[in-house]
Scaffold this motif. Sequence first.
Motif, PDB file in Angstrom:
ATOM      1  N   UNK A 256      19.138 -86.547  72.981  1.00 30.82           N
ATOM      2  CA  UNK A 256      17.857 -86.166  72.367  1.00 30.82           C
ATOM      3  C   UNK A 256      16.763 -87.164  72.734  1.00 30.82           C
ATOM      4  N   UNK A 257      17.089 -88.456  72.728  1.00 33.34           N
ATOM      5  CA  UNK A 257      16.110 -89.483  73.100  1.00 33.34           C
ATOM      6  C   UNK A 257      15.684 -89.327  74.559  1.00 33.34           C
ATOM      7  N   UNK A 258      16.644 -89.060  75.429  1.00 30.22           N
ATOM      8  CA  UNK A 258      16.357 -88.859  76.852  1.00 30.22           C
ATOM      9  C   UNK A 258      15.461 -87.639  77.038  1.00 30.22           C
ATOM     10  N   UNK A 259      15.798 -86.529  76.383  1.00 29.89           N
ATOM     11  CA  UNK A 259      14.998 -85.315  76.493  1.00 29.89           C
ATOM     12  C   UNK A 259      13.584 -85.531  75.965  1.00 29.89           C
ATOM     13  N   UNK A 260      13.460 -86.278  74.888  1.00 35.64           N
ATOM     14  CA  UNK A 260      12.140 -86.562  74.331  1.00 35.64           C
ATOM     15  C   UNK A 260      11.335 -87.444  75.291  1.00 35.64           C
ATOM     16  N   UNK A 261      11.976 -88.462  75.857  1.00 43.87           N
ATOM     17  CA  UNK A 261      11.288 -89.362  76.779  1.00 43.87           C
ATOM     18  C   UNK A 261      10.824 -88.628  78.038  1.00 43.87           C
ATOM     19  N   UNK A 262      11.613 -87.680  78.514  1.00 45.16           N
ATOM     20  CA  UNK A 262      11.267 -86.925  79.719  1.00 45.16           C
ATOM     21  C   UNK A 262      10.451 -85.667  79.411  1.00 45.16           C
ATOM     22  N   UNK A 263      10.206 -85.402  78.135  1.00 44.25           N
ATOM     23  CA  UNK A 263       9.495 -84.204  77.690  1.00 44.25           C
ATOM     24  C   UNK A 263      10.163 -82.941  78.243  1.00 44.25           C
ATOM     25  N   UNK A 264      11.469 -82.875  78.088  1.00 41.09           N
ATOM     26  CA  UNK A 264      12.245 -81.746  78.588  1.00 41.09           C
ATOM     27  C   UNK A 264      12.066 -80.554  77.660  1.00 41.09           C
ATOM     28  N   UNK A 265      11.739 -79.427  78.264  1.00 38.41           N
ATOM     29  CA  UNK A 265      11.574 -78.166  77.544  1.00 38.41           C
ATOM     30  C   UNK A 265      12.327 -77.086  78.303  1.00 38.41           C
ATOM     31  N   UNK A 266      12.860 -76.102  77.606  1.00 41.86           N
ATOM     32  CA  UNK A 266      13.549 -75.006  78.307  1.00 41.86           C
ATOM     33  C   UNK A 266      12.567 -74.147  79.095  1.00 41.86           C
ATOM     34  N   UNK A 267      13.013 -73.610  80.198  1.00 43.92           N
ATOM     35  CA  UNK A 267      12.217 -72.729  81.043  1.00 43.92           C
ATOM     36  C   UNK A 267      13.101 -71.542  81.377  1.00 43.92           C
TER      37      UNK A 267
END
Length: 105
Positions: A17-28
Amino acid sequence: MAMTAKERKRQQREREREREKALDIKPYTMELAATERAAIAEAAKLRGFEDQTEYVMALVYKDRDMSRKENVCTYPDCRCPFDMGPDGKCLVGNPRKIEVENGTN
Protein backbone atom coordinates in the motif's frame (compact mmCIF):
# COMPACT_ATOMS: atom_id res chain seq x y z
CA MET A 1 9.93 -13.25 19.23
CA ALA A 2 9.22 -14.59 15.74
CA MET A 3 6.46 -13.11 13.65
CA THR A 4 3.43 -15.16 12.80
CA ALA A 5 2.39 -15.75 9.20
CA LYS A 6 -0.52 -13.33 9.75
CA GLU A 7 1.83 -10.58 10.94
CA ARG A 8 4.16 -11.11 7.97
CA LYS A 9 1.23 -10.97 5.56
CA ARG A 10 -0.09 -7.77 7.21
CA GLN A 11 3.34 -6.11 6.96
CA GLN A 12 3.64 -7.17 3.33
CA ARG A 13 0.22 -5.65 2.49
CA GLU A 14 1.22 -2.48 4.35
CA ARG A 15 4.45 -2.18 2.32
CA GLU A 16 2.50 -2.74 -0.91
CA ARG A 17 0.00 0.00 0.00
CA GLU A 18 2.85 2.40 0.82
CA ARG A 19 4.56 1.61 -2.50
CA GLU A 20 1.32 2.11 -4.44
CA LYS A 21 0.68 5.40 -2.66
CA ALA A 22 4.24 6.63 -3.31
CA LEU A 23 3.98 5.75 -7.01
CA ASP A 24 0.38 7.02 -7.26
CA ILE A 25 -0.71 3.68 -8.70
CA LYS A 26 -4.28 3.58 -9.96
CA PRO A 27 -6.11 0.84 -11.85
CA TYR A 28 -6.54 1.28 -15.60
CA THR A 29 -9.16 -0.83 -17.32
CA MET A 30 -9.65 -1.39 -21.03
CA GLU A 31 -12.44 -3.21 -22.80
CA LEU A 32 -10.83 -5.46 -25.40
CA ALA A 33 -12.29 -8.05 -27.74
CA ALA A 34 -10.92 -11.58 -27.63
CA THR A 35 -9.00 -11.00 -30.86
CA GLU A 36 -7.38 -7.87 -29.42
CA ARG A 37 -6.35 -9.69 -26.25
CA ALA A 38 -4.97 -12.54 -28.33
CA ALA A 39 -2.98 -10.13 -30.51
CA ILE A 40 -1.44 -8.48 -27.45
CA ALA A 41 -0.60 -11.83 -25.87
CA GLU A 42 0.97 -13.16 -29.08
CA ALA A 43 3.02 -10.03 -29.76
CA ALA A 44 4.22 -9.82 -26.15
CA LYS A 45 5.30 -13.45 -26.24
CA LEU A 46 7.10 -13.04 -29.58
CA ARG A 47 9.05 -10.07 -28.22
CA GLY A 48 10.03 -11.86 -25.00
CA PHE A 49 7.75 -10.04 -22.58
CA GLU A 50 6.41 -12.16 -19.74
CA ASP A 51 4.04 -9.40 -18.64
CA GLN A 52 1.62 -8.08 -21.25
CA THR A 53 1.27 -4.78 -19.38
CA GLU A 54 5.02 -4.20 -19.74
CA TYR A 55 4.71 -4.89 -23.48
CA VAL A 56 1.83 -2.41 -23.89
CA MET A 57 3.69 0.23 -21.86
CA ALA A 58 6.83 -0.28 -23.98
CA LEU A 59 4.70 0.50 -27.05
CA VAL A 60 3.24 3.59 -25.37
CA TYR A 61 6.66 4.93 -24.36
CA LYS A 62 8.09 4.29 -27.83
CA ASP A 63 5.15 6.08 -29.45
CA ARG A 64 5.42 9.00 -27.00
CA ASP A 65 9.12 9.40 -27.70
CA MET A 66 8.56 9.30 -31.48
CA SER A 67 5.73 11.84 -31.21
CA ARG A 68 7.93 14.17 -29.21
CA LYS A 69 10.59 14.01 -31.90
CA GLU A 70 8.07 14.62 -34.68
CA ASN A 71 6.15 17.45 -32.99
CA VAL A 72 8.84 19.91 -32.01
CA CYS A 73 8.95 23.66 -32.25
CA THR A 74 11.05 24.72 -35.23
CA TYR A 75 10.88 28.46 -34.56
CA PRO A 76 11.78 30.63 -36.49
CA ASP A 77 11.23 28.20 -39.41
CA CYS A 78 7.71 27.23 -38.31
CA ARG A 79 4.51 28.35 -39.96
CA CYS A 80 2.49 29.07 -36.82
CA PRO A 81 1.06 32.57 -36.30
CA PHE A 82 3.05 33.20 -33.11
CA ASP A 83 6.50 34.48 -32.30
CA MET A 84 8.52 32.73 -29.62
CA GLY A 85 7.34 33.66 -26.14
CA PRO A 86 9.51 35.93 -23.99
CA ASP A 87 10.44 32.95 -21.82
CA GLY A 88 11.73 31.00 -24.84
CA LYS A 89 8.72 28.66 -24.84
CA CYS A 90 6.68 27.69 -27.88
CA LEU A 91 3.28 29.39 -27.69
CA VAL A 92 1.64 26.39 -29.38
CA GLY A 93 2.97 24.15 -26.60
CA ASN A 94 5.43 22.05 -28.57
CA PRO A 95 8.79 21.26 -26.97
CA ARG A 96 11.88 22.83 -28.48
CA LYS A 97 14.08 20.52 -30.54
CA ILE A 98 16.98 20.91 -28.12
CA GLU A 99 14.73 19.94 -25.18
CA VAL A 100 13.72 16.71 -26.91
CA GLU A 101 17.31 15.87 -27.85
CA ASN A 102 18.52 16.49 -24.28
CA GLY A 103 15.57 14.66 -22.75
CA THR A 104 14.54 17.63 -20.61
CA ASN A 105 10.93 17.57 -21.73
